[in-house]
Design a protein around this motif. Structure first.
Motif, mmCIF file in Angstrom:
data_model
loop_
_atom_site.group_PDB
_atom_site.id
_atom_site.type_symbol
_atom_site.label_atom_id
_atom_site.label_comp_id
_atom_site.label_asym_id
_atom_site.label_seq_id
_atom_site.Cartn_x
_atom_site.Cartn_y
_atom_site.Cartn_z
ATOM 1 N N ASN A 91 0.828 -1.204 0.000
ATOM 2 C CA ASN A 91 0.000 0.000 0.000
ATOM 3 C C ASN A 91 0.865 1.257 0.000
ATOM 4 N N TYR A 92 1.901 1.229 0.814
ATOM 5 C CA TYR A 92 2.806 2.376 0.908
ATOM 6 C C TYR A 92 3.512 2.642 -0.428
ATOM 7 N N ILE A 93 3.954 1.577 -1.068
ATOM 8 C CA ILE A 93 4.626 1.727 -2.367
ATOM 9 C C ILE A 93 3.649 2.322 -3.378
ATOM 10 N N GLY A 94 2.406 1.827 -3.339
ATOM 11 C CA GLY A 94 1.373 2.370 -4.219
ATOM 12 C C GLY A 94 1.154 3.849 -3.995
ATOM 13 N N LEU A 95 1.154 4.258 -2.734
ATOM 14 C CA LEU A 95 0.976 5.673 -2.388
ATOM 15 C C LEU A 95 2.067 6.534 -3.008
ATOM 16 N N VAL A 96 3.315 6.086 -2.884
ATOM 17 C CA VAL A 96 4.432 6.882 -3.405
ATOM 18 C C VAL A 96 4.347 6.988 -4.923
ATOM 19 N N TYR A 97 4.062 5.867 -5.581
ATOM 20 C CA TYR A 97 3.911 5.918 -7.046
ATOM 21 C C TYR A 97 2.777 6.855 -7.455
ATOM 22 N N SER A 98 1.688 6.839 -6.685
ATOM 23 C CA SER A 98 0.570 7.736 -6.984
ATOM 24 C C SER A 98 1.000 9.189 -6.867
ATOM 25 N N GLU A 99 1.741 9.502 -5.801
ATOM 26 C CA GLU A 99 2.207 10.882 -5.588
ATOM 27 C C GLU A 99 3.218 11.308 -6.650
ATOM 28 N N LEU A 100 3.934 10.340 -7.209
ATOM 29 C CA LEU A 100 4.892 10.642 -8.277
ATOM 30 C C LEU A 100 4.212 10.729 -9.645
ATOM 31 N N GLY A 101 2.891 10.538 -9.653
ATOM 32 C CA GLY A 101 2.124 10.649 -10.897
ATOM 33 C C GLY A 101 2.059 9.367 -11.706
ATOM 34 N N GLU A 102 2.612 8.286 -11.146
ATOM 35 C CA GLU A 102 2.609 7.006 -11.876
ATOM 36 C C GLU A 102 1.394 6.181 -11.437
ATOM 37 N N LYS A 103 0.231 6.591 -11.919
ATOM 38 C CA LYS A 103 -1.035 6.014 -11.455
ATOM 39 C C LYS A 103 -1.189 4.527 -11.797
ATOM 40 N N PRO A 104 -0.872 4.084 -13.029
ATOM 41 C CA PRO A 104 -1.007 2.642 -13.304
ATOM 42 C C PRO A 104 -0.126 1.785 -12.391
ATOM 43 N N LYS A 105 1.074 2.298 -12.087
ATOM 44 C CA LYS A 105 1.986 1.587 -11.200
ATOM 45 C C LYS A 105 1.406 1.527 -9.777
ATOM 46 N N ALA A 106 0.795 2.637 -9.352
ATOM 47 C CA ALA A 106 0.149 2.673 -8.033
ATOM 48 C C ALA A 106 -0.941 1.619 -7.954
ATOM 49 N N LEU A 107 -1.778 1.539 -8.993
ATOM 50 C CA LEU A 107 -2.864 0.550 -9.013
ATOM 51 C C LEU A 107 -2.320 -0.873 -8.959
ATOM 52 N N GLU A 108 -1.197 -1.090 -9.618
ATOM 53 C CA GLU A 108 -0.559 -2.407 -9.632
ATOM 54 C C GLU A 108 -0.242 -2.869 -8.205
ATOM 55 N N TYR A 109 0.310 -1.958 -7.398
ATOM 56 C CA TYR A 109 0.668 -2.306 -6.016
ATOM 57 C C TYR A 109 -0.558 -2.401 -5.114
ATOM 58 N N TYR A 110 -1.508 -1.489 -5.280
ATOM 59 C CA TYR A 110 -2.737 -1.567 -4.488
ATOM 60 C C TYR A 110 -3.466 -2.884 -4.749
ATOM 61 N N ASN A 111 -3.481 -3.304 -6.016
ATOM 62 C CA ASN A 111 -4.180 -4.547 -6.368
ATOM 63 C C ASN A 111 -3.444 -5.798 -5.889
ATOM 64 N N GLN A 112 -2.161 -5.665 -5.587
ATOM 65 C CA GLN A 112 -1.436 -6.770 -4.937
ATOM 66 C C GLN A 112 -1.750 -6.803 -3.444
ATOM 67 N N SER A 113 -1.932 -5.624 -2.870
ATOM 68 C CA SER A 113 -2.202 -5.518 -1.438
ATOM 69 C C SER A 113 -3.578 -6.055 -1.062
ATOM 70 N N LEU A 114 -4.553 -5.796 -1.906
ATOM 71 C CA LEU A 114 -5.956 -6.078 -1.585
ATOM 72 C C LEU A 114 -6.234 -7.532 -1.196
ATOM 73 N N PRO A 115 -5.831 -8.526 -2.001
ATOM 74 C CA PRO A 115 -6.127 -9.918 -1.603
ATOM 75 C C PRO A 115 -5.407 -10.343 -0.324
ATOM 76 N N LEU A 116 -4.248 -9.739 -0.045
ATOM 77 C CA LEU A 116 -3.517 -10.067 1.179
ATOM 78 C C LEU A 116 -4.255 -9.571 2.421
ATOM 79 N N SER A 117 -4.757 -8.334 2.348
ATOM 80 C CA SER A 117 -5.493 -7.799 3.506
ATOM 81 C C SER A 117 -6.791 -8.585 3.715
ATOM 82 N N ARG A 118 -7.396 -9.017 2.600
ATOM 83 C CA ARG A 118 -8.616 -9.829 2.715
ATOM 84 C C ARG A 118 -8.301 -11.189 3.340
ATOM 85 N N ALA A 119 -7.199 -11.781 2.918
ATOM 86 C CA ALA A 119 -6.816 -13.110 3.417
ATOM 87 C C ALA A 119 -6.495 -13.084 4.905
ATOM 88 N N THR A 120 -5.946 -11.971 5.387
ATOM 89 C CA THR A 120 -5.575 -11.865 6.804
ATOM 90 C C THR A 120 -6.690 -11.257 7.649
#
Length: 270
Positions: A91-120
């Protein structure tokens, strides 16, 4: 596992930042036993904190350096099998990419985070992740998609009893409706967000929401009502030392007076 995550407001809408509490390892009498897992987690926490310090510097180069540190921490959390910390770091990595304007990259990391938070079963982290995905889509101009993610985030925040995150998401939904021209709907969500921010003592977010309400009233032509809300927002921004928000609100007050024909008063605020 991390003890608790604390989420902060960032920017005009909302992005997240996460501050990790070092894990407290239970141990028998005497010296705590060090295992490969705890050693890996300790190392990950140390590297993560180095990344956090870089991120807080705020420059583009420092943020890029933070990503490298977070990636290093991520690898260590994975080695330790700590999926909760892994989800948070993604999530943190996604945030930084978002702030750097790299939105697709941010989504890539957020979408990796999501199933993990659901699983835990980490409802708060899942809620924040969904909120952050919504924020990216909103910034990309995909407002209906943003609402879709915000509306998934909201019940999770409520289920987790996380009123701060709930207030944040309600504010973001209000902002989307305002941008879509649905001003009354925006006011509904801002008005739900405001008491929650007050209840948790978040004066920075309270100031933000009051300013947003003032802006809606101004756009509806209710200038005196707008001034009322701007005037409530201003001392809160000053109290928390948020000079950027203070400047924005002063500018908004000046704009209202200008539109009312009180040019001299407008100049004072500008």
């Amino acid at each position: 596992m991390f003890d608790r995550a604390q989420w902060f407001l960032a920017g005009m809408s909302i992005a997240l930042a996460l501050q990790l509490s070092p894990p407290v390892a239970a141990a028998p009498l005497g010296k705590p036993a060090q295992t490969a897992q705890t050693t890996s987690i300790d190392a990950a926490n140390k590297v993560f904190q180095e990344g956090l310090k870089l991120y807080q510097q705020g420059t583009v180069e420092a943020k890029k350096g933070a990503i490298a540190k977070y990636e290093e921490a991520l690898k260590l959390y994975r080695e330790a099998g700590d999926r909760s910390e892994e989800a948070a770091t993604l999530n943190y990595i996604g945030l930084v990419y978002s702030e750097l304007g790299e939105k697709p990259k941010a989504l890539e990391y957020y979408n990796q985070s999501l199933p993990l938070s659901r699983a835990t079963g980490a409802l708060s982290i899942e809620a924040v992740t969904l909120n952050n995905i919504g924020l990216v889509y909103s910034e990309l101009g995909e407002k209906p998609k943003a609402l879709e993610y915000y509306n998934q985030s909201l019940p999770l925040s409520r289920a987790a009893g996380d009123r701060s995150q709930e207030a944040l998401t309600l504010n973001n939904i209000g902002l989307v409706y305002s941008e879509l021209g649905e001003k009354q709907k925006a006011l509904e969500y801002y008005s739900q967000s405001l008491p929650l921010s007050r209840a948790v003592g978040d004066r920075r977010r309270e100031a933000l929401t009051l300013n947003n309400i003032g802006l809606v009233y101004s756009e509806l032509g209710e200038k005196q009502k707008a001034l009322e809300y701007y005037s409530q927002s201003l001392p809160l921004s000053r109290a928390v030392g948020d000079r950027r928000r203070e400047a924005l609100t002063l500018n908004n007050i000046g704009l209202v007076y200008s539109e009312l024909g009180e040019k001299q008063k407008a100049l004072e605020y500008y």
